[in-house]
Design a protein around this motif. Sequence first.
Motif, PDB file in Angstrom:
ATOM      1  N   GLU A  37      -7.385  -5.163  23.237  1.00  0.00           N
ATOM      2  CA  GLU A  37      -5.975  -5.273  21.826  1.00  0.00           C
ATOM      3  C   GLU A  37      -5.473  -6.657  22.418  1.00  0.00           C
ATOM      4  O   GLU A  37      -4.029  -7.261  21.087  1.00  0.00           O
ATOM      5  CB  GLU A  37      -5.421  -4.042  21.512  1.00  0.00           C
ATOM      6  N   SER A  93      -8.476  -8.386  10.997  1.00  0.00           N
ATOM      7  CA  SER A  93      -9.142  -8.632  12.692  1.00  0.00           C
ATOM      8  C   SER A  93      -9.981  -6.957  12.503  1.00  0.00           C
ATOM      9  O   SER A  93      -9.852  -6.165  11.467  1.00  0.00           O
ATOM     10  CB  SER A  93      -8.155  -8.482  13.340  1.00  0.00           C
ATOM     11  N   GLY A  99      -6.531  -9.128  22.928  1.00  0.00           N
ATOM     12  CA  GLY A  99      -7.735 -10.127  22.554  1.00  0.00           C
ATOM     13  C   GLY A  99      -8.750 -10.593  24.218  1.00  0.00           C
ATOM     14  O   GLY A  99      -9.398 -11.626  23.121  1.00  0.00           O
ATOM     15  N   GLY A 143      -4.025 -14.365  15.353  1.00  0.00           N
ATOM     16  CA  GLY A 143      -5.706 -14.500  15.624  1.00  0.00           C
ATOM     17  C   GLY A 143      -5.440 -15.994  16.615  1.00  0.00           C
ATOM     18  O   GLY A 143      -6.330 -16.339  17.782  1.00  0.00           O
ATOM     19  N   ARG A 197      -3.954 -14.047  20.227  1.00  0.00           N
ATOM     20  CA  ARG A 197      -5.590 -14.060  20.777  1.00  0.00           C
ATOM     21  C   ARG A 197      -6.635 -14.339  21.302  1.00  0.00           C
ATOM     22  O   ARG A 197      -7.050 -14.081  22.130  1.00  0.00           O
ATOM     23  CB  ARG A 197      -5.550 -12.486  19.589  1.00  0.00           C
ATOM     24  N   ARG A 198      -6.726 -15.258  20.697  1.00  0.00           N
ATOM     25  CA  ARG A 198      -8.123 -16.438  21.081  1.00  0.00           C
ATOM     26  C   ARG A 198      -7.722 -17.388  22.282  1.00  0.00           C
ATOM     27  O   ARG A 198      -8.648 -17.002  23.228  1.00  0.00           O
ATOM     28  CB  ARG A 198      -8.306 -17.543  19.391  1.00  0.00           C
ATOM     29  N   ILE A 243     -11.683 -13.060  18.533  1.00  0.00           N
ATOM     30  CA  ILE A 243     -11.658 -11.064  17.669  1.00  0.00           C
ATOM     31  C   ILE A 243     -12.312 -11.270  16.317  1.00  0.00           C
ATOM     32  O   ILE A 243     -12.761 -12.263  15.548  1.00  0.00           O
ATOM     33  CB  ILE A 243      -9.839 -10.100  16.921  1.00  0.00           C
ATOM     34  N   VAL A 266     -12.375 -10.335  24.794  1.00  0.00           N
ATOM     35  CA  VAL A 266     -13.792 -10.041  24.683  1.00  0.00           C
ATOM     36  C   VAL A 266     -14.520 -10.608  25.162  1.00  0.00           C
ATOM     37  O   VAL A 266     -14.613 -12.077  25.834  1.00  0.00           O
ATOM     38  CB  VAL A 266     -14.104 -10.427  23.150  1.00  0.00           C
ATOM     39  N   MET A 272     -13.856  -4.989  24.760  1.00  0.00           N
ATOM     40  CA  MET A 272     -12.937  -5.380  23.740  1.00  0.00           C
ATOM     41  C   MET A 272     -11.032  -4.887  24.041  1.00  0.00           C
ATOM     42  O   MET A 272     -11.392  -3.638  24.105  1.00  0.00           O
ATOM     43  CB  MET A 272     -12.920  -6.360  22.500  1.00  0.00           C
ATOM     44  N   THR A 306     -13.523 -10.591  12.673  1.00  0.00           N
ATOM     45  CA  THR A 306     -12.667 -10.556  11.726  1.00  0.00           C
ATOM     46  C   THR A 306     -12.824 -10.902   9.747  1.00  0.00           C
ATOM     47  O   THR A 306     -14.296 -11.687  10.684  1.00  0.00           O
ATOM     48  CB  THR A 306     -11.642 -12.020  11.731  1.00  0.00           C
TER      49      THR A 306
END
Length: 488
Positions: free
Chosen positions: A263, A198, A265, A374, A377-378, A384, A267, A261, A386
Motif C-alpha cells: 500500500e 485505485s 505504492g 496516486g 505512490r508512483r 498502482i 509495485v 504490491m 487504477t
Amino acid sequence: AVVSTQSTGRLHLGEEVVLLTVDGDSYALAKCGNIDGLYSTVNFGSGGNITSKFMVQRKKEPAGPFVCSAFFSGWLDHWGHKFAKTGAEHLARGLKDVLEFNKKTASVSMYMFHGGTNFAYMQGGRGDWNNATTTQYPRLWGKMTSYDYDAPLSEAGDTTWKYQLLRDVIGNYSQVHEVPNNTTKQHVGPVKLEKFASIFDLIRDLPLYGPQCIVETTYPQPMEQMGQNHGVVVYQTMIPDEISLPADIDIQLYGDRVYVMTEDGDVQISSRNRPYKTFTVSQRKLYILVEDNGHSNTGHVRYSFKYYQKGIIGNVTANGQVLSGWTAYLISNFLPRGPYESDPTRASKLRELLAKREQTNSEHSETKSGEEEGRERRQRGGFIPTFYRGVESVLVEDDTYVDTQGWGKGILMVLYDDGETVGPDMNLGRYWPLAGPQKRHYCPSPGPTRVNMKSTFLLLELEQAPSNQTIVLTDTPLVDGTYDSTQE
C-alpha cells in the motif's frame, strides 16, 4: 469428449449431414486429427503445391470430394509480435488454384472471410514450452483483442482490396452480387478521463457488490477454482511478524502476468514468459494482482492442465516460509463480461459501486485528491492499478475506434445510459499499446434501437497513464502498428 461431441452432432443434425474433421496438410497432422466415422479434410494457405496438400487428404479418404475446410486468408496475431499479413494478390492466386483443382471439383471454405473481435477476455493464447532458456513452465503468447486476421472483410465488416480481388476470382466460377457500402465510422476526437478509484479503493468497496467477488482460502487458489475463469484477481494476505522484513517473495506458479504490491505504492511486475523472479517487499500487508493473457487454444497444449490455469497456481513463500490465510478479490466478476452484459443486476450493482466511490471521492476531495495520492505512490515505487472514467458521457451513434496510445495495459469498457435505462454495458476487451501491434479498438455502435444512448468509457489501467489522461475516438482502425516483444 470426442464421442460425446460426435453423438450430439448426430442427435441434432441427423444421419444425412456429413461431419468432418479439419486436419493439417501433413501426414502426421492428418493422422492425429482424423476421427473414425468422420470425413477427413485438410486446411492450408496460399502458395506451395496444391496437389501434394490434397494428397494428404486422399491418403485418409480414398474416395470422396477434395475439401480445403480452412483456406487461410491471414493468420493469428499476438501481443508484442508483428501483425501477420497475407498479400491480396498471392491469396487470390491461391484461391484460383484450389478452385481449378481436379477439374474444378474441389470445395473450399475460407478462414477467416470476415474478421472479428475478441471482446472481453476471450482472445485465447498460444502455448509454447521452452523450459531450458526462459521459465520453469510453458510460456503463453496472448492473442490480440482484434481478430481482424487480415481477412477480406475487416473486423468492422468493411470490404477491402483483398475482398475485391477474391470476388473477381469467385466471379469466374459463380454468380456474384452487388456489394453494399461500408458502414459509417464516427470520429469524436479526444475524450478526457479522470482517475476514479485505485485497486485498493475498489477492494475496500467490493463487499458492497456481494460474496461472489470475495473468496477466503487457506492457500491461494487458481481463478477457475474460485468461480472466475478470466480477467483480473487480487490476492491479499499478511506476512507474519516472525518473518523479518524486507522479505523475499516467491510465487511458485502463476498465469499469466503478476503485480506484487504494497500500500505504500511499491509495485513489481513480472510475466510467465520472463525468467523467474523473486520479489522483495517491506510491508506486511501483501497484495498480488494477477491478470490472465488468455487460455491456451493453439500451440503446445499437451502439457499438464495445471500449467495453463490462471491466477496463482502454487504456494507463495516469504523468506522460504509458505504464506497462508488468503483473501481473493475477483475483480472481473463485477465488470461487464461482454461483449454485452445481459444481466441487469450486474449493471445495477456496478453503478451502485461507482456511485459509492464517487461519494467517497467527493467527501475526501478537500484533504487529498486521488490524483495527488496516486502521484505520490508512483514516486515511491510504481503505478498502482487504477480505474479511470470518462469525465463526461459522449454520444456515439456509429461504429468507432478507441485509440489507447499513451496508456499501458488494461481492460476497456463502455457503460451505456440514455437517462432512463442503463446498459447493457460492453467489455471491449484488453488493450496493450505498449506491446502492440494493436493501438485502436473496435467499438460497435449502440444500435438502432438505442437512440440517444450515451457512452461512458471506463478503463482498468494496470501499468501507466498518460499525463493528459485521454483516449481518442476515431474513424479508422490501427491493428498493424509498432510492436515491442520485450513487454511480454
